[in-house]
Enzyme design. Structure first.
Site, PDB file in Angstrom:
ATOM      1  N   TYR A 146       0.914  -1.131   0.155  1.00 47.76           N
ATOM      2  CA  TYR A 146       0.117   0.014  -0.217  1.00 47.76           C
ATOM      3  C   TYR A 146       0.806   1.167  -0.048  1.00 47.76           C
ATOM      4  O   TYR A 146       1.848   1.348   0.934  1.00 47.76           O
ATOM      5  CB  TYR A 146      -0.973   0.076   1.049  1.00 47.76           C
ATOM      6  CG  TYR A 146      -1.780   1.265   1.534  1.00 47.76           C
ATOM      7  CD1 TYR A 146      -1.586   2.087   2.632  1.00 47.76           C
ATOM      8  CD2 TYR A 146      -2.959   1.512   0.628  1.00 47.76           C
ATOM      9  CE1 TYR A 146      -2.216   3.279   2.821  1.00 47.76           C
ATOM     10  CE2 TYR A 146      -3.626   2.603   0.843  1.00 47.76           C
ATOM     11  CZ  TYR A 146      -3.320   3.429   1.863  1.00 47.76           C
ATOM     12  OH  TYR A 146      -4.062   4.509   1.938  1.00 47.76           O
ATOM     13  N   ASP A 241       9.504   2.540  -1.026  1.00 50.01           N
ATOM     14  CA  ASP A 241       8.345   3.239  -0.111  1.00 50.01           C
ATOM     15  C   ASP A 241       8.793   2.721   1.486  1.00 50.01           C
ATOM     16  O   ASP A 241       8.485   1.992   2.014  1.00 50.01           O
ATOM     17  CB  ASP A 241       6.969   2.767  -0.473  1.00 50.01           C
ATOM     18  CG  ASP A 241       5.823   3.547   0.676  1.00 50.01           C
ATOM     19  OD1 ASP A 241       4.615   3.539   0.220  1.00 50.01           O
ATOM     20  OD2 ASP A 241       6.220   3.980   1.560  1.00 50.01           O
ATOM     21  N   LYS A 274       5.316   9.084   8.997  1.00 47.08           N
ATOM     22  CA  LYS A 274       5.139   8.480  10.211  1.00 47.08           C
ATOM     23  C   LYS A 274       6.268   9.012  11.243  1.00 47.08           C
ATOM     24  O   LYS A 274       6.310  10.147  11.773  1.00 47.08           O
ATOM     25  CB  LYS A 274       5.131   7.019   9.978  1.00 47.08           C
ATOM     26  CG  LYS A 274       3.972   6.587   9.059  1.00 47.08           C
ATOM     27  CD  LYS A 274       3.804   4.913   9.103  1.00 47.08           C
ATOM     28  CE  LYS A 274       2.740   4.442   8.159  1.00 47.08           C
ATOM     29  NZ  LYS A 274       1.503   4.570   8.754  1.00 47.08           N
TER      30      LYS A 274
END
Ligand code: KE4
Length: 433
Positions: A146, A241, A274
């Site tokens: 994702y 990612d 994050k």
């Protein structure tokens, strides 16, 4: 009789009247595990307290950002000072330079970085940059990974290598995903065939190096080696990612782990989020100067954001990175994570329950299966009923794991040995036949 408005159920009932599904992000609605989501009132250290005053040992950590635990004094002090100086200027600040320099000092593959407000925005921008820098349209991603909810990345596998993806979401026109090829994670034959078919048209390959959106699945060294080789040979960009793995699995992120295993390895572009925001809305994407300088205002690839590099968010991220780069931080975090995971697996063995798990740094995952899955179909074949029963038994015991079998869980520096022992004891009780 209407539900008591002070309870989680009462708040959920009320939330659903004004917010779709009662949540601002779908996974929070507990639909994968069932039951009522907990409405969190406060959090401190390793703990969250819900609206009913119940305390949980928190292994979600806001899905990764809270690597220090909640309310770390140095972070609170930096944020409070930044708030007093101003919330947002829409103009450059020195702290954005400091954060960029800090991130570049930790990730050797980066020569320049651009700050944005979410992982979705960072991955979407990296994708546009890869297409703009190569002049190509096709992209490769992997089932189970994702990368946020930008249209071109909300794609499920097509019916083979020659056919491109289909949207996983309503509202995404087929034309938007016609250039997105979705392959099987860790499948070398497929990636070789895809490049044989489309090599000169592929702008980039994007993957999670450790797929936290499949709970915990590592990209194998041969797979990453092959990706690097094919991208280099065909002029495509390899995009890591690291929104979830960045500064979480190692101080140098997942790419530093692969660089130790694959001599000279570097991705071409990296996406972060994050941890670098420490809980505030901040993410980033970066790479070599020659590629990054394709971005506006220097180059033809447009990308922008009102709150990009926000002065309060950069203060939070900078304070977080300065804490986690202290000597021994990641070693201690990794050791705690391993102790917890070994304890959970031991409890499963004692109970005669098939459970497999893996961890790296402060990120871990477990599956109710005999062996660790290597790709998305294998993850989805693990025992969901058993996972969901375990999740709720642990939640009732005051332990908050990720509410979906395809999500990773996270350790923080604030978790104590007593917290870990209590978690393992709760698992023994939850798994007992
Ligand atoms: P955000 O737009 O949610 O900040 O980041 C998107 C994203 C991009 N790349 C990776 C590897 C990610 O894990 C994410 C977001 N992760 C999810 C958890 N699986 C966030 C939780 C949520 O969606 O509420």
């Amino acid at each position: 009789m209407s539900t008591d408005p002070k309870t989680n159920a009462g708040l959920f009932e009320r939330a659903q009247r004004t917010i779709p599904g009662g949540v601002n992000s779908p996974v929070r609605a507990f639909r994968a595990v069932g039951g009522t989501p907990r409405f969190i009132a406060s959090a401190r250290g390793a703990y969250m307290v819900d609206a009913e005053g119940r305390r949980y040992i928190d292994y979600i950590g806001s899905w990764g950002p809270m690597i220090l635990g909640h309310g770390h004094p140095a972070v609170l002090e930096a944020v409070q000072k930044a708030v007093a100086e101003g919330l947002s200027f829409g103009a450059p600040t020195e702290r954005e330079i400091e954060l960029a320099e800090e991130i570049l000092s930790l990730v050797p593959s980066l020569e320049q970085i651009r700050l944005v407000s979410s992982g979705t925005e960072a991955a979407m921008s990296a994708l546009r940059l890869a297409r703009g820098a190569t002049g190509r349209s096709k992209i490769v991603k992997f089932e189970g990974c994702y990368h946020g909810h930008a249209d071109a990345l909300l794609v499920k596998a097509g019916s083979g290598l020659a056919t491109f993806g289909h949207p996983t979401s309503a509202g995404v026109p087929a034309e938007v995903v016609q250039h997105t090829l979705v392959l099987e994670y860790n499948n070398l034959a497929q990636i070789e065939e895809a490049f044989a078919l489309h090599g000169r048209e592929i702008a980039c390959v994007m993957l999670e190096p450790i797929a936290g959106n499949m709970n915990f699945v590592r990209a194998s060294v041969p797979f990453v080696t092959k990706l690097r080789e094919l991208c280099s040979r065909h002029g495509a960009l390899l995009v890591f990612d690291e929104v979830m793995t960045g500064f979480r699995v190692a101080l140098g992120s997942a790419q530093s782990i692969y660089a130790k295993l694959i001599p000279g390895f570097e991705p071409d572009l990296s996406v972060f989020g994050k941890v670098i925001g420490g809980g505030m809305p901040l993410a980033a994407f970066g790479g070599k100067r020659a590629v990054m300088e394709q971005l506006a205002p220097l180059g033809p690839v447009y990308q922008a954001g009102t709150l990009s590099g926000n002065p309060v968010a950069t203060a939070c991220g900078l304070a977080t990175l300065r804490e986690i780069r202290q000597p021994g931080f990641h070693e201690a975090l990794a050791a705690k994570t391993k102790t917890l995971l070994d304890g959970l697996l031991g409890a499963a063995r004692e109970a005669g329950v098939a459970m497999a798990g893996d961890s790296e740094g402060g990120m871990f995952g477990f599956f109710f299966a005999d062996a660790l899955p290597q790709n998305y179909p294998a993850v989805m074949a693990t025992d969901k009923a058993r996972f969901n029963a375990f999740f709720h038994a642990m939640l009732e015991a005051g332990v908050y794991f990720a509410p979906a079998l395809y999500e990773a869980s996270f350790m923080s520096a604030a978790h104590s040995e007593a917290d870990i022992a209590a978690t393992i004891e709760a698992a023994r009780r939850a798994l007992k036949p």
